[in-house]
Design a protein around this motif. Structure first.
Motif, short mmCIF file in Angstrom:
data_model
loop_
_atom_site.label_atom_id
_atom_site.label_comp_id
_atom_site.label_asym_id
_atom_site.label_seq_id
_atom_site.Cartn_x
_atom_site.Cartn_y
_atom_site.Cartn_z
N UNK A 56 -2.82 28.06 -19.94
CA UNK A 56 -3.15 26.67 -19.63
C UNK A 56 -4.58 26.30 -20.02
N UNK A 57 -5.47 27.27 -20.06
CA UNK A 57 -6.87 26.98 -20.38
C UNK A 57 -7.42 27.79 -21.55
N UNK A 58 -6.61 28.69 -22.09
CA UNK A 58 -7.03 29.53 -23.21
C UNK A 58 -7.37 28.70 -24.44
N UNK A 59 -8.49 28.98 -25.09
CA UNK A 59 -8.83 28.23 -26.30
C UNK A 59 -7.84 28.46 -27.43
N UNK A 60 -7.15 29.60 -27.41
CA UNK A 60 -6.21 29.90 -28.50
C UNK A 60 -4.90 29.16 -28.34
N UNK A 61 -4.50 28.85 -27.12
CA UNK A 61 -3.29 28.04 -26.92
C UNK A 61 -3.52 26.64 -27.46
N UNK A 62 -4.73 26.12 -27.26
CA UNK A 62 -5.07 24.79 -27.77
C UNK A 62 -5.19 24.83 -29.30
N UNK A 63 -5.75 25.89 -29.84
CA UNK A 63 -5.96 26.02 -31.27
C UNK A 63 -4.63 26.16 -32.03
N UNK A 64 -3.66 26.81 -31.41
CA UNK A 64 -2.38 27.11 -32.08
C UNK A 64 -1.22 26.69 -31.17
N UNK A 65 -0.93 25.38 -31.09
CA UNK A 65 0.14 24.92 -30.19
C UNK A 65 1.53 25.43 -30.56
N UNK A 162 -16.81 30.22 -24.74
CA UNK A 162 -17.48 29.15 -24.02
C UNK A 162 -16.52 28.00 -23.74
N UNK A 163 -15.73 27.62 -24.75
CA UNK A 163 -14.76 26.54 -24.58
C UNK A 163 -13.72 26.89 -23.52
N UNK A 164 -13.21 28.12 -23.56
CA UNK A 164 -12.23 28.55 -22.58
C UNK A 164 -12.79 28.52 -21.17
N UNK A 165 -14.01 29.00 -20.99
CA UNK A 165 -14.61 28.99 -19.66
C UNK A 165 -14.83 27.57 -19.14
N UNK A 166 -15.21 26.65 -20.03
CA UNK A 166 -15.38 25.26 -19.60
C UNK A 166 -14.04 24.66 -19.17
N UNK A 167 -12.97 24.98 -19.92
CA UNK A 167 -11.63 24.48 -19.56
C UNK A 167 -11.14 25.12 -18.26
N UNK A 168 -11.46 26.40 -18.05
CA UNK A 168 -11.11 27.06 -16.78
C UNK A 168 -11.82 26.36 -15.63
#
Length: 190
Positions: A56-65, A162-168
């Protein structure tokens, strides 16, 4: 002819500089990024210890839907595993190796096409009224090719951490706070 000679010298200089930059990369890769989340460790721990929540907050899930993920084992326990296969993230897996409830989660990572194991860890520690979450990555950079890859991937991964931690942080802080039940409370029945 003189222009070609100058271009050749410039290109050779760039190749030498790039080669030196690659050789100077560490043989052991390490990333460590932290953020303070205004929530207790108990509210954060399920997000970092259960792979379905991690997505739900992983930067890779957002990068590769389009990534396809599968999950194995009991969620949030040693041995639970997440596999992924995506057009941008490639193939790989992540397995929980060690877990200390509300304190840390250590995972081993494998990436398709790369030998060796890599490690990621979440460390939760009290900080003021919140919790400091530290996310680490460690792995070997064996050989010129691995060091060349790290030259590019290392800085990219730092930004993704950094992006993942901000989304978390946004995810956890947006949830309603759970009030702890006092130890001396009694249940009244009628």
């Amino acid at each position: 002819m003189k222009a070609l000679k100058i271009i050749g010298i410039v290109l050779l200089t760039l190749v030498v500089i790039l080669g030196i930059a690659v050789v100077l990369q560490p043989s052991q890769a390490h990333i460590e990024k932290s953020i303070v989340i205004d929530a207790p460790a108990e509210a954060i721990f399920p997000e970092v210890s259960q792979f379905k929540n991690f997505t739900a907050w992983s930067p890779w899930s957002k990068m590769d839907p389009e990534v396809k993920q599968t999950f194995e084992g009991e969620p949030g326990t040693v041995g639970s595993k997440m596999n992924w296969d995506g057009p941008k993230t490639g193939q790989g897996s992540q397995v929980i190796e060690a877990i200390d409830e509300n304190k840390s989660v250590k995972c081993s990572l494998t990436f398709g096409g790369y030998d060796g194991k890599f490690y990621s860890e979440f460390i939760l520690a009290p900080e003021g009224n919140g919790t400091k979450v530290t996310w680490t990555y460690d792995g070997a950079n064996d050989g010129f090719g691995a060091k060349a890859m790290w030259l590019v991937m290392g800085s990219m991964m730092k930004g993704q951490y950094e992006e993942g931690l901000m989304d978390l942080k946004k995810l956890v802080e947006a949830k309603p706070a759970v009030e702890p039940i006092p130890a001396d409370s009694t249940v009244q029945t009628q």
